[in-house]
Scaffold this motif. Structure first.
Motif, PDB file in Angstrom:
ATOM      1  N   ILE A 121     -26.620  38.382  10.677  1.00  0.00           N
ATOM      2  CA  ILE A 121     -27.048  39.176  11.972  1.00  0.00           C
ATOM      3  C   ILE A 121     -28.599  39.457  11.641  1.00  0.00           C
ATOM      4  CG2 ILE A 121     -27.037  41.472  13.168  1.00  0.00           C
ATOM      5  CD1 ILE A 121     -23.968  41.383  12.862  1.00  0.00           C
ATOM      6  N   GLU A 122     -29.045  39.956  10.502  1.00  0.00           N
ATOM      7  CA  GLU A 122     -30.315  40.242   9.997  1.00  0.00           C
ATOM      8  C   GLU A 122     -31.171  39.088  10.166  1.00  0.00           C
ATOM      9  OE1 GLU A 122     -31.587  42.443   6.248  1.00  0.00           O
ATOM     10  OE2 GLU A 122     -30.080  43.232   6.849  1.00  0.00           O
ATOM     11  N   GLU A 123     -30.741  37.826   9.592  1.00  0.00           N
ATOM     12  CA  GLU A 123     -31.372  36.771   9.658  1.00  0.00           C
ATOM     13  C   GLU A 123     -31.845  36.293  11.189  1.00  0.00           C
ATOM     14  OE1 GLU A 123     -29.923  33.364   7.686  1.00  0.00           O
ATOM     15  OE2 GLU A 123     -31.437  32.181   7.829  1.00  0.00           O
ATOM     16  N   GLY A 124     -30.749  36.421  11.877  1.00  0.00           N
ATOM     17  CA  GLY A 124     -30.757  35.836  13.458  1.00  0.00           C
ATOM     18  C   GLY A 124     -31.715  36.850  13.893  1.00  0.00           C
ATOM     19  N   LEU A 125     -31.712  38.188  13.932  1.00  0.00           N
ATOM     20  CA  LEU A 125     -32.616  39.022  14.445  1.00  0.00           C
ATOM     21  C   LEU A 125     -34.199  38.786  14.036  1.00  0.00           C
ATOM     22  CD1 LEU A 125     -30.651  42.431  14.201  1.00  0.00           C
ATOM     23  CD2 LEU A 125     -31.044  41.193  16.276  1.00  0.00           C
ATOM     24  N   GLU A 126     -34.337  38.469  12.899  1.00  0.00           N
ATOM     25  CA  GLU A 126     -35.759  38.009  12.447  1.00  0.00           C
ATOM     26  C   GLU A 126     -36.257  36.771  13.464  1.00  0.00           C
ATOM     27  OE1 GLU A 126     -35.999  37.431   8.280  1.00  0.00           O
ATOM     28  OE2 GLU A 126     -35.206  39.454   7.925  1.00  0.00           O
ATOM     29  N   TRP A 127     -35.335  35.581  13.326  1.00  0.00           N
ATOM     30  CA  TRP A 127     -35.646  34.672  14.233  1.00  0.00           C
ATOM     31  C   TRP A 127     -35.793  34.893  15.504  1.00  0.00           C
ATOM     32  CZ3 TRP A 127     -38.075  30.588  11.959  1.00  0.00           C
ATOM     33  CH2 TRP A 127     -37.476  30.303  10.645  1.00  0.00           C
ATOM     34  N   LEU A 128     -35.015  35.762  16.134  1.00  0.00           N
ATOM     35  CA  LEU A 128     -35.209  36.135  17.435  1.00  0.00           C
ATOM     36  C   LEU A 128     -36.535  36.733  17.604  1.00  0.00           C
ATOM     37  CD1 LEU A 128     -33.869  36.696  20.363  1.00  0.00           C
ATOM     38  CD2 LEU A 128     -32.967  38.846  19.553  1.00  0.00           C
ATOM     39  N   ASP A 129     -37.163  37.694  16.810  1.00  0.00           N
ATOM     40  CA  ASP A 129     -38.346  38.165  17.084  1.00  0.00           C
ATOM     41  C   ASP A 129     -39.306  37.138  16.898  1.00  0.00           C
ATOM     42  OD1 ASP A 129     -37.408  40.777  17.232  1.00  0.00           O
ATOM     43  OD2 ASP A 129     -37.721  41.232  14.973  1.00  0.00           O
ATOM     44  N   ARG A 130     -39.201  36.192  15.810  1.00  0.00           N
ATOM     45  CA  ARG A 130     -40.306  34.933  15.820  1.00  0.00           C
ATOM     46  C   ARG A 130     -40.267  34.434  17.091  1.00  0.00           C
ATOM     47  NH1 ARG A 130     -40.053  32.718   9.773  1.00  0.00           N
ATOM     48  NH2 ARG A 130     -41.645  31.057  10.762  1.00  0.00           N
ATOM     49  N   ALA A 131     -39.007  34.083  17.677  1.00  0.00           N
ATOM     50  CA  ALA A 131     -39.183  33.274  18.883  1.00  0.00           C
ATOM     51  C   ALA A 131     -39.658  34.029  19.987  1.00  0.00           C
ATOM     52  CB  ALA A 131     -37.515  32.689  19.177  1.00  0.00           C
ATOM     53  N   GLY A 132     -39.481  35.411  19.925  1.00  0.00           N
ATOM     54  CA  GLY A 132     -39.820  36.166  21.160  1.00  0.00           C
ATOM     55  C   GLY A 132     -41.237  36.351  21.261  1.00  0.00           C
ATOM     56  N   ALA A 133     -41.974  35.748  20.101  1.00  0.00           N
ATOM     57  CA  ALA A 133     -43.272  36.239  20.008  1.00  0.00           C
ATOM     58  C   ALA A 133     -44.295  35.122  20.575  1.00  0.00           C
ATOM     59  CB  ALA A 133     -43.593  36.667  18.338  1.00  0.00           C
ATOM     60  N   HIS A 134     -43.647  34.039  20.600  1.00  0.00           N
ATOM     61  CA  HIS A 134     -44.328  33.025  21.588  1.00  0.00           C
ATOM     62  C   HIS A 134     -44.842  33.375  22.859  1.00  0.00           C
ATOM     63  CE1 HIS A 134     -43.879  30.061  18.354  1.00  0.00           C
ATOM     64  NE2 HIS A 134     -42.435  30.467  18.007  1.00  0.00           N
ATOM     65  N   ASP A 135     -46.242  33.027  23.258  1.00  0.00           N
ATOM     66  CA  ASP A 135     -46.742  33.165  24.596  1.00  0.00           C
ATOM     67  C   ASP A 135     -46.073  32.268  25.611  1.00  0.00           C
ATOM     68  OD1 ASP A 135     -48.235  35.397  23.537  1.00  0.00           O
ATOM     69  OD2 ASP A 135     -50.110  33.813  23.263  1.00  0.00           O
ATOM     70  N   ALA A 136     -45.765  31.288  25.600  1.00  0.00           N
ATOM     71  CA  ALA A 136     -45.060  30.476  26.396  1.00  0.00           C
ATOM     72  C   ALA A 136     -44.110  29.735  25.711  1.00  0.00           C
ATOM     73  CB  ALA A 136     -46.429  29.502  27.078  1.00  0.00           C
ATOM     74  N   MET A 137     -43.106  29.136  26.573  1.00  0.00           N
ATOM     75  CA  MET A 137     -42.121  28.388  26.140  1.00  0.00           C
ATOM     76  C   MET A 137     -41.421  27.554  27.471  1.00  0.00           C
ATOM     77  SD  MET A 137     -39.256  30.729  24.746  1.00  0.00           S
ATOM     78  CE  MET A 137     -39.967  31.793  23.684  1.00  0.00           C
ATOM     79  N   SER A 138     -40.819  26.576  27.011  1.00  0.00           N
ATOM     80  CA  SER A 138     -40.050  25.882  27.878  1.00  0.00           C
ATOM     81  C   SER A 138     -38.823  26.807  28.541  1.00  0.00           C
ATOM     82  CB  SER A 138     -39.507  24.532  27.758  1.00  0.00           C
ATOM     83  OG  SER A 138     -38.483  24.944  26.604  1.00  0.00           O
TER      84      SER A 138
END
Lengths: 240, 417
Positions: free
Chosen positions: B271-288
């Motif tokens: 969960i912790e690792e998943g939440l970290e990756w979620l933050d990183r993914a959510g930090a992008h300005d744009a995505m497909s």
């Protein structure tokens, strides 16, 4: 690696040669010709289904009927032979063919391709070039398969015997190696397999030259195996 | 004679861990998947013979890759199948490789792009990835995908023939094509996971080997495609979903719903690792749109992962994620799940008309999920007779035994007087 690129378009997509609509479409194809100049090693535009004839061998007797052998919305409007390093290169070029926007482009890897049109006597008065496509025959594995080798030898004999009537020809990989692409609203879609809804090319194709009846006689000698059918489509001479 | 120190099982383990990497590297060097596959296979046969006497080498991956390289070279020298320039160039390149050859991680990415090439059928891509990148054998893939061994073998053979005959390149696509090609790689990993996490048929609901493999591949993708929002969001999604895997079935193999799961037994490291990756993914300005849909699904999974209990779940947040997801995908299942979330955020009476309206969608006619959702809402509203009828309809459509067992339990619990 060489690929046969088949352009399937709606009957109405290619208007009568010489019409304003026809002329309006030419620049798109010319632009593709420039883009792919380094890769195009063959190809022609076809008169869409008008003038198409179907040649069958039924128990030794040849029957020639007018029109394609199957009713389809999309017809073969032309073809290219591209020589490119990989399938990706073929797709990257073929997506720019205007037909991709309205119809579908089928990409078929070629086992063999030859073009001797530069060495043969050019078409005389009253003679036309036709694309002869083979359909409906059992698909063989390719080089190494004894049946394929035997069929290949038969095609070699046919080509030799036909002389100047054969301008070019090629053997395609089985249709399980086909890829079909479409472009809609700028987005490329790529699917496995041959174009659906049209008769699948099996075995290969020839570019033949002669009078209408003469070409049908030549086409009847193409070794197609059991159940094989040859469809003759008149080539649209754009070169002038 | 000394006691064999290495068992066949150990070699099997090394096979699972190393064969994909070795294959990817050899395939790059020889440019031919078939030759590479045979060579890696032979290297493992050699290992089975050799290792019981010598022990496992320090770097088994390098041993396998080096042995496979030598085998491939033997084959090329012996068969001289294409006595052309290209072939001798391949041979020279192979001969020029260092005496000890280490597998290269980038090669695996290359192989994944080949296995997930859009010109291959989607089912073939999953099977091929499991076989070539994951190192699963045909019977394992057949079992995991619930298909016949013969069908899987044929599909693999056909796909490999197409790679060879049609010239599908063994490479990571050039940057200008990445945007088009990455989605099919992500989708393949996603499908591998979903098939593992909620199998579509059979006696087992969860196929652990597929979940494990998908998480491993998703981790590989974030390493190999750094800063790709889709890869990051997919890894977040898989980790967050997978954190609940152990609690989804009880000791008898019966389904335990999210509401009833033991949250203490969830995998909190995941969960912790998943939440970290979620933050990183959510930090992008744009995505497909595709990447955003993984991100939103991960955000939904994160709401559940963060909630201390079922009753404290932030349902309005989940509904808002589903609202966004519904604009990105035309999947009717998303609409069903959105309505279920609304039933918890705003009450079952609000959700009932939404769910009944979805009954008109033909795409859902074969799915038990809509019937289940409509039945649940009626049960909560105190309409047991109507609910029973819908549970029975769901029972007819449910395809795995644990799902059917759950529906039978629901039916039994209904107070139909």
């Amino acid at each position: 690696m060489r690929h046969l690129v088949l352009l399937y378009g709606d009957e109405t997509a290619l208007p009568p040669p010489g019409s304003d609509e026809f002329m309006a479409q030419l620049p798109g194809y010319m632009a593709f010709g420039e883009l792919a100049a380094g890769a195009i090693v063959g190809g022609d535009a076809l008169h869409l289904q008008a003038g198409t004839r179907t040649v069958r061998l039924d128990g030794g007797s040849v029957s020639v009927t007018n029109g394609p052998f199957a009713d389809t919305v999309e017809g073969l409007g032309g073809f290219y032979v591209l020589d490119v390093p990989t399938l990706d290169d073929a797709i990257e070029l073929a997506r720019h063919i205007p037909t991709a926007q309205r119809g579908a482009i089928e990409i078929r890897p070629l086992i063999e391709f030859f073009d001797r049109s530069a060495d043969v006597v050019p078409a005389a008065e009253g003679e036309t070039r036709f694309l002869a496509t083979i359909h409906g025959q059992a698909e063989l594995d390719g080089p190494g398969d004894p049946e394929w080798e035997a069929m290949g030898a038969a095609h070699g004999q046919f080509t030799d015997a036909a002389g100047d009537a054969v301008h070019a020809g090629g053997a395609v990989q089985p249709s399980s190696n086909a890829t079909t692409i479409r472009v809609r609203d700028g987005e490329l879609s790529v699917t496995d397999g041959p174009c659906a809804g049209v008769p699948t090319l099996t075995g290969g194709f020839y570019v033949l030259r002669g009078t209408e009846d003469g070409v049908a006689d030549v086409a009847a000698k193409i070794p197609v195996g059991d159940g094989g059918i040859v469809v003759l489509s008149p080539i649209l001479e754009l070169g002038g | 004679m000394a006691e064999p120190r290495v068992s066949g099982t150990l070699v099997e383990e090394v096979f699972r861990a190393e064969s994909g990497r070795a294959l990817a590297t050899i395939a790059r060097l020889v440019g031919d998947l078939g030759v590479a596959e045979d060579a890696v296979q032979e290297a493992f046969i050699a290992a089975l013979r050799r290792w019981p006497e010598t022990g496992v080498p320090d770097k088994p991956g390098a041993w396998i890759t080096t042995t496979a390289r030598n085998r491939a070279l033997d084959v090329l020298r012996r068969e001289n199948r294409r006595p052309d320039l290209e072939e001798s160039a391949v041979r020279e390149a192979l001969e020029a490789t260092p005496p000890i050859l280490h597998p290269v991680a980038d090669d695996q990415l290359r192989l994944m792009f080949t296995c997930c090439h859009p010109s291959l059928a989607a089912e073939a891509r999953v099977a091929l990835t499991l076989r070539l990148v994951g190192g699963l054998r045909v019977p394992e893939i057949a079992r995991a995908l619930l298909q016949g061994e013969e069908a899987v073998a044929k599909r693999l053979q056909r796909a490999k023939a197409k790679i060879r005959n049609a010239g599908i390149p063994l490479r990571v696509p050039p940057p200008e094509l990445l945007a088009e090609r990455v989605p099919s790689v992500l989708e393949c990993v996603y499908l591998t996971f979903t098939e593992g996490y909620a199998a579509t048929a059979g006696d087992e609901l969860i196929r652990h080997e597929l979940c494990d493999e998908a998480v491993r591949l998703a981790r590989l993708l974030v390493t190999l495609l750094p800063d790709d929002p889709g890869a990051e969001a997919l890894l977040a999604l898989l980790l967050l979903q997978d954190s609940r895997r152990a609690t989804r079935l009880d000791a008898d193999g019966e389904v335990v719903l999210l509401a009833d799961q033991d949250r203490g037994a969830w995998d909190h490291a995941r969960i912790e690792e998943g939440l970290e990756w979620l933050d990183r993914a959510g930090a992008h300005d744009a995505m497909s749109a595709g990447a955003a849909s993984y991100l939103l699904q991960a955000a939904i999974a994160a709401e559940h992962a963060r909630a201390p209990s079922w009753t404290t779940t932030d349902w309005p947040a989940i509904v808002s994620h589903y609202d966004q997801l519904a604009t990105l995908t035309r999947s009717p299942i998303v609409l069903v799940n959105r309505a279920v979330a609304i039933s918890f955020a705003d009450g079952p009476a609000v959700a009932l008309p939404l769910l009944d309206e979805l009954a008109g969608d033909d795409r859902l006619s074969g799915s038990h999920l809509l019937f289940l959702a409509r039945a649940d809402v009626r049960s909560r509203l105190g309409h047991p007779t109507e609910a029973a009828e819908l549970y029975r309809a769901a029972l007819d459509l449910a395809s795995t035994e644990p799902e059917r067992a759950l529906l039978r339990r629901r039916l039994a619990e209904l107070d139909v007087s």
